[in-house]
Write a protein that holds these residues in place. Structure first.
Motif, PDB file in Angstrom:
ATOM      1  N   LYS A 182       0.794  -1.230   0.000  1.00  0.00           N
ATOM      2  CA  LYS A 182       0.000   0.000   0.000  1.00  0.00           C
ATOM      3  C   LYS A 182       0.833   1.291   0.000  1.00  0.00           C
ATOM      4  O   LYS A 182       0.274   2.378   0.105  1.00  0.00           O
ATOM      5  N   ILE A 183       2.142   1.182  -0.127  1.00  0.00           N
ATOM      6  CA  ILE A 183       2.998   2.365  -0.023  1.00  0.00           C
ATOM      7  C   ILE A 183       2.843   3.299  -1.228  1.00  0.00           C
ATOM      8  O   ILE A 183       2.772   4.527  -1.075  1.00  0.00           O
ATOM      9  N   ILE A 184       2.776   2.745  -2.429  1.00  0.00           N
ATOM     10  CA  ILE A 184       2.654   3.586  -3.627  1.00  0.00           C
ATOM     11  C   ILE A 184       1.357   4.381  -3.590  1.00  0.00           C
ATOM     12  O   ILE A 184       1.334   5.599  -3.854  1.00  0.00           O
ATOM     13  N   LYS A 185       0.263   3.715  -3.242  1.00  0.00           N
ATOM     14  CA  LYS A 185      -1.022   4.413  -3.136  1.00  0.00           C
ATOM     15  C   LYS A 185      -0.985   5.463  -2.036  1.00  0.00           C
ATOM     16  O   LYS A 185      -1.512   6.571  -2.197  1.00  0.00           O
ATOM     17  N   LEU A 190      -0.833  11.174  -0.186  1.00  0.00           N
ATOM     18  CA  LEU A 190      -0.150  12.222   0.566  1.00  0.00           C
ATOM     19  C   LEU A 190       0.217  13.393  -0.345  1.00  0.00           C
ATOM     20  O   LEU A 190       0.161  14.556   0.065  1.00  0.00           O
ATOM     21  N   GLY A 191       0.592  13.082  -1.592  1.00  0.00           N
ATOM     22  CA  GLY A 191       0.956  14.125  -2.547  1.00  0.00           C
ATOM     23  C   GLY A 191      -0.176  15.112  -2.797  1.00  0.00           C
ATOM     24  O   GLY A 191       0.066  16.299  -3.058  1.00  0.00           O
ATOM     25  N   GLN A 192      -1.410  14.646  -2.698  1.00  0.00           N
ATOM     26  CA  GLN A 192      -2.566  15.529  -2.902  1.00  0.00           C
ATOM     27  C   GLN A 192      -2.690  16.577  -1.799  1.00  0.00           C
ATOM     28  O   GLN A 192      -3.344  17.601  -1.970  1.00  0.00           O
ATOM     29  N   TYR A 193      -2.059  16.315  -0.659  1.00  0.00           N
ATOM     30  CA  TYR A 193      -2.102  17.242   0.474  1.00  0.00           C
ATOM     31  C   TYR A 193      -0.785  18.006   0.652  1.00  0.00           C
ATOM     32  O   TYR A 193      -0.548  18.622   1.688  1.00  0.00           O
ATOM     33  N   GLY A 194       0.075  17.946  -0.368  1.00  0.00           N
ATOM     34  CA  GLY A 194       1.343  18.658  -0.293  1.00  0.00           C
ATOM     35  C   GLY A 194       2.345  18.003   0.633  1.00  0.00           C
ATOM     36  O   GLY A 194       3.240  18.665   1.165  1.00  0.00           O
ATOM     37  N   ALA A 196       5.160  14.821   1.050  1.00  0.00           N
ATOM     38  CA  ALA A 196       5.974  13.873   0.282  1.00  0.00           C
ATOM     39  C   ALA A 196       6.340  12.664   1.122  1.00  0.00           C
ATOM     40  O   ALA A 196       6.643  12.791   2.311  1.00  0.00           O
ATOM     41  N   LEU A 197       6.296  11.492   0.510  1.00  0.00           N
ATOM     42  CA  LEU A 197       6.771  10.253   1.132  1.00  0.00           C
ATOM     43  C   LEU A 197       8.012   9.817   0.367  1.00  0.00           C
ATOM     44  O   LEU A 197       7.951   9.580  -0.841  1.00  0.00           O
ATOM     45  N   GLN A 213      10.554   8.561   5.046  1.00  0.00           N
ATOM     46  CA  GLN A 213      10.446   9.946   5.489  1.00  0.00           C
ATOM     47  C   GLN A 213       9.161  10.547   4.936  1.00  0.00           C
ATOM     48  O   GLN A 213       8.868  10.416   3.750  1.00  0.00           O
ATOM     49  N   ILE A 214       8.412  11.210   5.807  1.00  0.00           N
ATOM     50  CA  ILE A 214       7.210  11.927   5.393  1.00  0.00           C
ATOM     51  C   ILE A 214       7.392  13.387   5.768  1.00  0.00           C
ATOM     52  O   ILE A 214       7.657  13.702   6.932  1.00  0.00           O
ATOM     53  N   SER A 215       7.274  14.298   4.778  1.00  0.00           N
ATOM     54  CA  SER A 215       7.581  15.706   5.044  1.00  0.00           C
ATOM     55  C   SER A 215       6.709  16.641   4.214  1.00  0.00           C
ATOM     56  O   SER A 215       6.099  16.231   3.219  1.00  0.00           O
ATOM     57  N   ASN A 216       6.676  17.922   4.633  1.00  0.00           N
ATOM     58  CA  ASN A 216       5.982  18.938   3.846  1.00  0.00           C
ATOM     59  C   ASN A 216       6.781  19.253   2.587  1.00  0.00           C
ATOM     60  O   ASN A 216       8.002  19.135   2.559  1.00  0.00           O
ATOM     61  N   GLN A 217       6.083  19.654   1.513  1.00  0.00           N
ATOM     62  CA  GLN A 217       6.755  19.949   0.250  1.00  0.00           C
ATOM     63  C   GLN A 217       6.954  21.442   0.018  1.00  0.00           C
ATOM     64  O   GLN A 217       7.866  21.843  -0.684  1.00  0.00           O
ATOM     65  N   LYS A 218       6.076  22.286   0.577  1.00  0.00           N
ATOM     66  CA  LYS A 218       6.167  23.725   0.342  1.00  0.00           C
ATOM     67  C   LYS A 218       6.156  24.483   1.665  1.00  0.00           C
ATOM     68  O   LYS A 218       5.611  24.014   2.661  1.00  0.00           O
ATOM     69  N   THR A 219       6.773  25.665   1.644  1.00  0.00           N
ATOM     70  CA  THR A 219       6.801  26.490   2.853  1.00  0.00           C
ATOM     71  C   THR A 219       6.202  27.875   2.620  1.00  0.00           C
ATOM     72  O   THR A 219       5.812  28.544   3.572  1.00  0.00           O
TER      73      THR A 219
END
Length: 344
Positions: A182-185, A190-194, A196-197, A213-219
């Motif tokens: 289920k990691i790819i899905k 997560l990408g839809q919420y900005g 990144a995995l 690692q799970i992190s924010n993409q934009k600041t």
């Protein structure tokens, strides 16, 4: 002083660590990509010279060095312990590092940005990591004149970091979701919420031992609190999914999975050679078994600490010499045998 990865934290069955990174650039220098080697070297020495001031105001012991003169094995070991990034290792320009004695705070000099302040804590506690990084940021703000725009905030090499310059991330242990495919899905959702995995060592890396690692993409356009609150909400949901999948395993495949956990322990305890990949897969299985109460050891043991110690760079640092893969595999198996407590 204990290293950060030797301390247990909140929700550490799923959340291994919390990290905050702040990107900053000195106003009087071009971004790193445009620096000449002379300017890069000058920049590194200028920032390193601030170490005593940082140490005095932070009330912590710090060490500084020119990272580009470190040995390859030592650099690899630091990447494995998440002190420095693969990008800093790969860079041909002069680079530097300021590091706290417990390795919880590191300042990378002339990576993608002139200064990258990183704070990392065990378990789920992004606020503690932020406060530690913010304290160092306040100190360095008094020493250096950072590139800052009244409308856009801190200016950075990558446009996605403009604004607060903050990247908040969690290292998550997701073996059940990984086993269920289920990691790819999850990454797509997560990408839809900005969010990144990524793999264990960040961008373009693969996961080892089911660590992600799970992190924010934009600041830009968000405050530090908004970024961290948003990430926390997402991580709680991912944690629920992982725990739900673990419950599914217990309900539907208890005997089979219990047997796998004990077999993994047996191989770890008695194997004569173990590759890094095999050891990480087996340790991930063991950690999951401990977290799910399928196996009990005589001591309350931190499996993640062992995961870091048996990586190639760290093993060779312990041996104090470079060795081939066959010797590493033998030493790794021996090291694990000696470290693993007996089962109850």
């Amino acid at each position: 002083m204990l290293k950060w990865y030797k301390e247990a934290g909140q929700n550490n069955d799923v959340v291994i660590s919390s990290r905050v990174r702040l990107a900053r650039n000195l106003k009087d220098y071009s971004f790193s990509a445009k620096l000449s080697e002379k300017q890069a070297s000058e920049l590194v020495e200028k920032v390193k010279a601030a170490t005593p001031l940082i140490e005095g105001q932070a009330s912590m012991k710090f060490y500084s060095c020119s990272a580009d003169v470190l040995g390859d094995t030592e650099k690899t070991a630091m990447v494995e312990r998440h002190i420095i990034s693969p990008l800093l290792v790969a860079k041909e320009q002069s680079t530097g590092l300021i590091l706290s004695s417990d390795e919880s705070i590191s300042i990378m000099i002339n990576e993608e940005d002139h200064i990258r302040i990183q704070s990392i804590t065990g378990g789920m506690n992004i606020e503690e990591a932020f406060q530690a990084a913010n304290k160092i940021d306040d100190i360095t703000n008094e020493i250096f004149d950072f590139a800052f725009h009244e409308k856009y905030g801190y200016l950075t090499s990558c446009p996605t970091n403009v604004g607060t310059g903050l990247r908040a991330s969690y290292m998550m242990f997701l073996p059940a979701l990984t086993a269920a495919g289920k990691i790819i899905k999850l990454a797509e959702e997560l990408g839809q919420y900005g969010i990144a995995l990524r793999g264990t060592y960040g961008e373009a890396s693969k996961s080892v031992g089911s660590l992600y690692q799970i992190s924010n993409q934009k600041t830009l356009g968000s405050t530090e609190k908004e970024i961290m609150d948003s990430l926390d909400r997402i991580v709680w949901q991912v944690m629920k999914q992982e725990r739900r999948q673990r419950e599914y395993i217990l309900t539907n495949n208890y005997d089979e999975f219990e047997d796998k956990v004990h077999r993994s322990y047996g191989v770890l305890k008695y194997a004569k050679q173990l590759s890094s990949a095999d050891a990480m897969a087996l340790l991930a299985q063991l950690k999951l078994g401990i977290d799910m109460n399928l196996i009990h050891l005589k001591e309350n043991y931190n499996v993640h600490e062992l995961m870091m110690e048996i990586q190639p760079g760290n093993l060779q640092c312990q041996l104090d010499k470079n060795v081939g893969s066959v010797q590493r595999d033998k030493y790794r198996a021996d090291y694990i045998r000696k470290k693993l407590p007996e089962p109850v």
